[in-house]
Scaffold this motif. Structure first.
Motif, PDB file in Angstrom:
ATOM      1  N   THR B 481      -0.058  -9.019 -20.607  1.00 14.00           N
ATOM      2  CA  THR B 481       0.398  -7.867 -19.824  1.00 14.00           C
ATOM      3  C   THR B 481       1.208  -8.338 -18.615  1.00 14.00           C
ATOM      4  O   THR B 481       1.083  -9.475 -18.178  1.00 14.00           O
ATOM      5  N   PRO B 482       2.033  -7.461 -18.069  1.00 10.50           N
ATOM      6  CA  PRO B 482       2.774  -7.827 -16.859  1.00 10.50           C
ATOM      7  C   PRO B 482       1.833  -8.230 -15.719  1.00 10.50           C
ATOM      8  O   PRO B 482       2.184  -9.094 -14.916  1.00 10.50           O
ATOM      9  N   GLU B 483       0.662  -7.610 -15.664  1.00 17.47           N
ATOM     10  CA  GLU B 483      -0.282  -7.975 -14.613  1.00 17.47           C
ATOM     11  C   GLU B 483      -0.728  -9.424 -14.778  1.00 17.47           C
ATOM     12  O   GLU B 483      -0.841 -10.176 -13.805  1.00 17.47           O
ATOM     13  N   TRP B 484      -0.964  -9.806 -16.023  1.00 15.37           N
ATOM     14  CA  TRP B 484      -1.345 -11.189 -16.313  1.00 15.37           C
ATOM     15  C   TRP B 484      -0.212 -12.137 -15.897  1.00 15.37           C
ATOM     16  O   TRP B 484      -0.439 -13.143 -15.225  1.00 15.37           O
ATOM     17  N   ALA B 485       1.017 -11.773 -16.268  1.00 13.64           N
ATOM     18  CA  ALA B 485       2.162 -12.633 -15.937  1.00 13.64           C
ATOM     19  C   ALA B 485       2.386 -12.690 -14.438  1.00 13.64           C
ATOM     20  O   ALA B 485       2.824 -13.704 -13.894  1.00 13.64           O
ATOM     21  N   SER B 486       2.075 -11.590 -13.781  1.00 14.36           N
ATOM     22  CA  SER B 486       2.256 -11.536 -12.343  1.00 14.36           C
ATOM     23  C   SER B 486       1.377 -12.554 -11.630  1.00 14.36           C
ATOM     24  O   SER B 486       1.796 -13.201 -10.669  1.00 14.36           O
TER      25      SER B 486
END
Lengths: 451, 917
Positions: B481-486
């Motif tokens: 997820t983008p949150e993970w990548a963030s």
């Protein structure tokens, strides 16, 4: 036949109907109480196309100088595509001798704003830019106030009585110029509006197709838009009852000079000022009637019919009829802005020419060769002639130069050097003796360029 | 600027001759279509019409004259280009311009090629009749080393200003004042350098007089020959016209017909050529004395020694004791010879080139996923993309000519997404900039793929019909997820979503990347991820789409294309492939070795392990340009016999046993392949420097002395014949089968794949979903940490790269006047103001940069172009030894090192220490 009652000056006391000293700003409230914004309401009841047709039928010609029929200009717009379309109001009134728009803004801004709103409805333009001459400081305050009033009364902004245009609420912004004459040229104005150098654009594309920010744009003069308001109120036939019809027997479609016109008279007259009359008033009537004659009872020598780029009328043309046809009949460029500059018998025409040349040399934008270099040479040669250092050679070269620059010979992007060349050429030609006596004879004029 | 013409055509009549042109054509183009002309001063093919000089007036028969350069034709109308009226008007214009122009033609560098002079001749103008002295006489501006401005000569055509805006896109030049006093200024009238001029020289190219000039012509006069060749700096492949006088380069100007550069060039290609005539060029073979110093030796002796040593080592230790590094700076023909030498003469596949340390992950991943190891589309496609996504590349500095085209495309309305830890020029121009941490590429790209799938932004039909592996990557990406990548990248997750949506919104979306992808850890996986994005959205095989690496060096594409790689022959045919081996046996007459050879990093390891004894390095300064310098130098010192072929002495050559003086691109014939698979000719412009030999000739001579004929020359003792070599390349490389010198001369260029003599070359590969691989492969790209992460001891991330004014280790550019430019003088460590304050380092002060491998000292430049937490250095300045710091971590598939990710700490050098320096 003088105007029976004022049209554009309806709320601005102007001789012969009122006293100049009685003029004061007409507020929104007063404007509405005297029948204002009725035309807009009427226009909003009509289909946009109908409004355009009425303006077209009235044969309203642009009051900014070129006299292009406004209704025809409006009909050049491409079909709507949902993206923004603009109206640019040309209030960059920088032509020397011209101050008619200033009077409208000073005293009756809402007649202009009403015209703007009607135009936006008719042409489906969502955003308007009121491009005001940089030096008009007081007018900025007046205009800002009037625009605020218009927003407060839902002429513009969210909830506007015009409704959404191109899916946007109509807006009117005031944009101030920075003091360059060239920004009154319609595409120079657009460049300046976009924040760039005021360099006129090459055409095509014309602004109606790709104007401000590359989008369809209508550019109209202040007085032109002010005329739209009464046209909608009283109709095309009423408008055409004023002015000069085309000469009998001329081909259909020949542009005529209908409607009322503001004449801004300055120079050697007893009562300079802005007067309203029908198109087609005689120069002599204008001077002797409305302007109470030449200052000090002196004799008339020359007049510039409408801003200095139009050239000059001499004493022989004192009876000239000031309509859009004046240029063709009397060897000048045209009626222009009808900013008449009157000169009496004591005027030094060489100095006049030199002063005009200086103006154009100073205001040339510097793009086109002929204008950039030519206006400067004109000024330098006329300075030489005025100080008595000129020769016949300068005079010949001056005439040749002025005869070969401008849009007419295809030398320029815009009309600035047409103005320069017509002004200088007509002054030198019509007052040749004055110039000839000021120069020394010099033989051996180069024939390298045969004109 | 470059628009496909789809309008219908109309007939017009020019001077009585009918001609058919598109309905939106200008009168000028109609005139030129008839091979006629009218004079122009302000018109240029490369820019929008301006219409101000008005010398191109023509008569619209029956109407007023109009300017031909910008007025569109009207169907059925007649125009006249010559008439007494036009002559008079043109003459008047010319006279007016000349009236304010110094009549000092003899003292002018434009004398003889001045547009104004020619026009005056044409209209028969002598002395103008306006007889005041000129009032404009401003002083010359000589402050810039390459661009001299003399406003007295300016004719106000604004071509320079428009070139700066419309070709270069730097917007440095402007017009100031009005009317007669209008003049050209740089910046706020500060002079070129302070105005941040990029010195591309386009203003000089466009100037019709000599108001803008370059120093070359003033010093030498007019050139006696002009040779068209291809630039040897970056991978854009600019076609250049080299002007030569008396065997010396006078100046280099962009070739107006150049297909890759469209008449544009950059500061390096255009001005950084003086190294060719540098005093310290190597001019004699050097043989190491036993004590370690070098002595000059005759060619015979040097070649004999090399042949003997190579033979001995091969015979004593076997072929695997030898390895060669070929050079992506050299021609295809030379690279082909080099790999043929290694495989045929030495019997090993241990040949590699510097693409190993730059774009090998791109070539590998593109080949594995799509079937061809190169970019899919062409440069001109950027003008047809509505969305451009640029990952880890700084083209406006590293590939300036292509960078300008990207800028023009963005200015014309294309949307731009930039993924870069630095706040580059394009990042500042971008609609969305994702300032990710160095080394976190895979995480962000995975998150973007996740968003594509999760928000259903994919082209399911394209995926189903033309790709394989979707189900698997869908499963693997579920958790990205983008949150993970963030967490990993420091990028706002919403920005990742927005960027992905913007990319997916394009009708033609293109992804471009640079070394920030391939050299930033797990480069192959990042490239796979980017390809996945293209496949999932169906952005392939159409104009303006695709996935394209921007290659770093002039011929890094070509060196790999022709087989200077340890695992493949030319055209990327695996050395293990039976058919390829059979084909080579047939052409070469020798059975090539079947086991994969050593890659560059493996070579150094093999030396340390003692299995590799001898190397032949062609024009590659590994001691400076490869990571972990200490390891590399240690390896070179352990070699029994090292041959280095170079144009200048360098740290690698210092360890050689024999140094051979090679030649520059201006002294040889051959071909280069640029970033978009464009094969272009390199032509000899100047004679060989005495004592040197063409690089291909050297390789060939060594082979001859070892008793092998590589079939590269016209007989023993003759120079190599590039035409013949290219014919052989065409025979063994199916995708080059249609390439020949004759066709290159005719077309100017060919883009491979070009599979037969009548194949026109390929602008766009994989058209209509027909991937060369068959089906495109969607490849899972699991996230892994980069080889190095910051910790308490080394808290900052160092990333490295290029700057505009220099090239690689500066061998060439630092021997030119580019070094006189303020921004070309010395290395700086670029650091964000917040970090600078925190670390107590000041702008202009010195700082020690310390990594786990070593320490270098460098001057500090405080700038917001770098994001907090990241510092930036170039590798152009050998004395600052940036690569000493870099780790040996590498891409798992290709061994490409992590130049872009290095943990460091900074220690300010106290003023006292500074003064002792």
């Amino acid at each position: 036949m003088p105007l029976y009652e004022p049209v554009l000056c309806k709320r601005i006391p102007t001789p012969p109907w009122g006293e100049i000293s009685d003029r004061k700003l007409v507020t929104y409230q007063q404007y509405v109480e005297t029948g204002g914004y009725k035309s807009l309401d009427k226009a909003l009841q009509m289909q946009p196309k109908e409004v355009v047709d009425i303006v077209k039928a009235a044969e309203l010609r642009g009051r900014g100088g070129a006299g292009f029929p406004a209704g025809v200009k409006w009909s050049f717009l491409p079909p709507e595509d949902g993206k923004p379309r603009y109206l640019a109001i040309n209030a960059d009134e920088s032509e020397p001798g011209t101050f008619k728009d200033r009077m409208l803004i000073d005293f009756d801004p809402h007649i202009v704003i009403e015209g703007i709103a009607i135009c936006m409805h008719a042409c489906r333009l969502d955003t308007s830019y009121f491009f005001l001459r940089g030096e008009y400081h007081h007018q900025r305050e007046v205009m800002e106030h009037a625009i605020r009033e218009a927003y407060d009364h839902r002429i513009f902004g969210p909830g506007s009585k015009l409704g959404k245009i191109n899916d946007r609420w109509p807006q009117l912004y005031l944009h101030r110029g920075a003091g360059a004459y060239i920004c009154g040229e319609e595409t120079g104005l657009l460049e300046a509006l976009e924040g760039k150098r005021g360099w006129p654009r090459i055409k095509p594309p014309f602004p109606a197709v790709a104007g401000a920010f590359g989008r369809p744009t209508i550019i109209n003069n202040v007085e032109t838009l002010a005329c739209v308001t009464p046209i909608i109120e009283h109709g095309a036939d009423w408008f055409k009852s004023m002015g000069v019809p085309p000469p009998a027997g001329s081909a259909p479609g020949t542009p005529a000079s209908f409607g009322p016109k503001l004449y801004g008279v300055s120079g050697h007259v007893n009562r300079p000022g802005v007067y309203e009359d029908e198109l087609g008033v005689k120069l002599s009537d204008l001077i002797e009637g409305l302007c109470c004659g030449i200052r000090g009872g002196r004799k008339f020598k020359a007049a510039i019919p409408g801003g200095i780029s139009m050239g000059v009328l001499s004493a022989d043309e004192y009876e000239a009829v000031l309509d859009f046809d004046v240029g063709r009949k009397h060897n000048c460029l045209g009626l222009g802005t009808a900013g008449v500059i009157v000169m009496d018998e004591g005027t030094d025409m060489v100095a006049v020419a030199r002063n005009i040349a200086r103006f154009f040399a100073h205001e040339s934008c510097g793009q086109c060769t002929h204008c950039r270099e030519g206006t400067n040479w004109m000024y330098r040669m006329l300075t030489r002639i005025e100080t008595g250092e000129g020769t016949t050679r300068d005079l010949d070269l001056l005439l040749e130069l002025s005869g070969s620059m401008g849009m007419m010979p295809g030398n320029n992007i815009c009309g600035l050097s047409d103005g320069a060349n017509w002004a200088i050429r007509t002054i030198v030609n019509k007052f040749f003796d004055e110039f000839e006596t000021r120069v020394t004879r010099e033989r051996g004029v180069s024939l390298a360029v045969v004109s | 600027m470059i628009q496909q013409n789809t309008s219908k055509s109309v007939m017009v009549v020019i001077d009585g001759l009918p001609v058919e042109v598109p309905s939106d054509a200008t009168i000028l183009s109609a005139i030129r279509k008839l091979n006629k002309d009218v004079p122009t001063l302000c018109y240029s093919d490369r820019m929008k019409p301006y219409g101000a000089c008005r010398t191109c007036l023509v008569e619209h028969v029956g109407r007023r004259p109009v300017a031909a350069c910008h007025t569109p034709v009207q169907a059925g109308q007649s125009y006249r280009t010559r008439s007494p009226l036009l002559s008079r008007l043109r003459r008047n214009i010319t006279e007016l311009i000349v009236s304010d122009h110094p009549l000092e033609c003899l003292d002018c560098t434009a004398n003889g090629r001045c547009d104004l002079q020619q026009l005056a001749q044409e209209v028969g103008l002598r002395t103008p009749r306006y007889e005041n002295p000129r009032t404009h006489n401003p002083p010359r501006d000589d402050s810039h080393p390459f661009i001299k401005l003399e406003m007295a000569k300016c004719i106000g055509c604004a071509k320079c200003v428009r070139a700066c805006d419309q070709v270069q896109g730097s917007f440095i030049l402007g017009m100031e004042g009005r009317g007669y006093d209008t003049r050209v200024i740089a910046g706020n009238d500060t002079g070129f350098e302070e105005a941040n001029c990029v010195s591309c020289g386009q203003c000089v190219v466009e100037c019709p007089v000599a108001a803008l000039e370059e120093p070359g012509t003033r010093a030498f006069g007019l050139p006696d020959t002009t040779v068209t060749t291809t630039c040897s700096y970056c991978g854009v492949g600019c076609s250049l016209n080299v002007n030569v006088k008396d065997g010396r380069v006078v100046n280099i100007v962009p070739n107006p017909q150049g297909s890759a550069n469209l008449g544009h060039a950059c500061v390096k290609g255009r001005f950084a050529h003086q190294f060719v005539h540098s005093e310290d060029r190597l001019t004699s073979p050097l043989i190491r004395r036993t004590g370690g110093s070098f002595r000059e030796a005759p060619w015979d002796e040097a070649l004999a020694l090399i042949a003997e040593q190579f033979t001995t080592i091969r015979d004593k230790h076997g072929p695997e004791a030898f390895a060669a590094i070929s050079s992506s700076r050299c021609t295809n023909e030379e690279n082909y010879l080099m790999q043929k030498f290694t495989r045929v003469v030495m019997g090993t596949n241990s040949i590699d080139n510097c693409s190993r340390v730059c774009h090998s992950p791109s070539a590998f991943a593109l080949g594995a996923a799509l079937g061809t190891g190169a970019g899919t589309n062409s440069f001109q496609d950027v003008h047809q993309s509505d969305v451009l996504m640029i990952v880890g590349a700084n083209p406006t500095e590293a590939h300036p000519v292509f960078g300008s085209r990207i800028k023009q495309a963005v200015l014309a309305g294309a949307k731009l997404i930039v993924l870069d830890p630095r706040n580059t020029e394009l990042a500042r121009l971008a609609d969305i900039h994702l300032p990710l941490r160095p080394g976190s590429n895979v995480a962000v790209v995975n998150a973007m793929q996740h968003v594509l799938i999760n928000e259903n932004l994919i082209n399911q039909e394209f995926i189903d019909r033309f790709s394989e592996g979707y189900d698997q990557i869908k499963k693997e990406l579920a958790s990205c997820t983008p949150e993970w990548a963030s967490e990993i990248s420091g990028v706002n997750p919403d920005q990742i979503r927005q960027a992905t949506r913007l990319y997916a919104s394009g009708n033609a979306a293109q992804i471009l990347w640079g070394l920030g992808v391939t050299e930033a850890g797990h480069g192959s996986n990042t490239v796979f991820g980017l390809i996945n994005m293209g496949v999932m959205t169906g952005n392939f095989g159409r104009p303006g789409t695709g996935t394209n690496p921007i290659r770093g060096q002039n011929n890094v594409q070509g060196a790999s294309d022709v087989g200077a790689l340890p695992n493949v022959f030319s055209d990327y045919r695996p050395v293990t492939d039976e058919q390829a081996r059979k084909d080579h046996l047939q052409i070469w007459g020798v059975n090539p070795p079947a086991n994969k050879g050593l890659r560059i990093p493996d070579m150094f390891n093999a030396i340390h392990e003692g299995t590799l004894k001898s190397m032949y390095i062609l024009a590659e300064d590994v001691a400076q340009s490869d990571p972990n310098t200490t390891h590399v130098v240690g390896a070179l010192e352990g070699l029994e016999f090292l041959v280095v072929q170079e144009i200048f002495m360098n740290p690698t050559a210092e360890h050689a046993h024999v140094i051979l003086p090679g030649t520059t691109f201006l002294e040889k014939d051959g071909t280069f392949v640029n970033s978009d698979r464009r094969i272009q000719r390199v032509r000899r412009a100047i004679e060989l420097l005495s004592g040197t030999m063409v690089d291909g000739d050297i390789t060939n001579a060594i082979a001859r002395r070892m008793g092998v004929d590589l079939h590269a020359d016209n007989g023993p003792g003759t120079p190599i014949n590039p035409t013949k070599i290219m014919d052989e390349i065409a025979k063994v490389s199916p995708m080059w089968a249609g390439v020949s010198y004759q066709r290159l001369e005719e077309h100017g260029y060919l883009q491979w794949p070009c599979t037969s003599k009548d194949h026109p070359g390929t602008e766009i590969v994989h058209r209509n979903g027909r991937f060369l691989r068959g089906k495109a492969r969607l490849t899972p790209t699991p996230w892994q940490e980069p080889g190095e992460l910051p910790d308490d001891e080394y808290p900052m991330m160092l990333t490295t790269g290029r700057q505009l004014f220099h090239y690689n280790v500066g061998t060439m550019t630092r021997r030119t006047a580019v070094s006189q430019l303020t921004r070309g003088k010395e290395e700086t460590l670029r650091i964000h103001p917040a970090d600078a304050q925190r670390m107590h380092v000041a702008h202009g002060g010195l700082v020690d940069v310390i990594s786990r491998r070593g320490k270098v000292r460098v001057r500090v430049e405080v700038t917001k172009a770098t994001n907090p937490g990241t510092v930036f250095m170039t590798f152009h300045f050998p004395e600052s030894r940036t690569n000493l710091l870099i780790s040996g971590a590498a891409d798992e598939y290709t061994g490409c090192p992590e130049y872009k990710v290095c943990a460091v700490r900074l220690e300010p050098v106290m003023a006292a220490a500074c003064s002792r320096e």
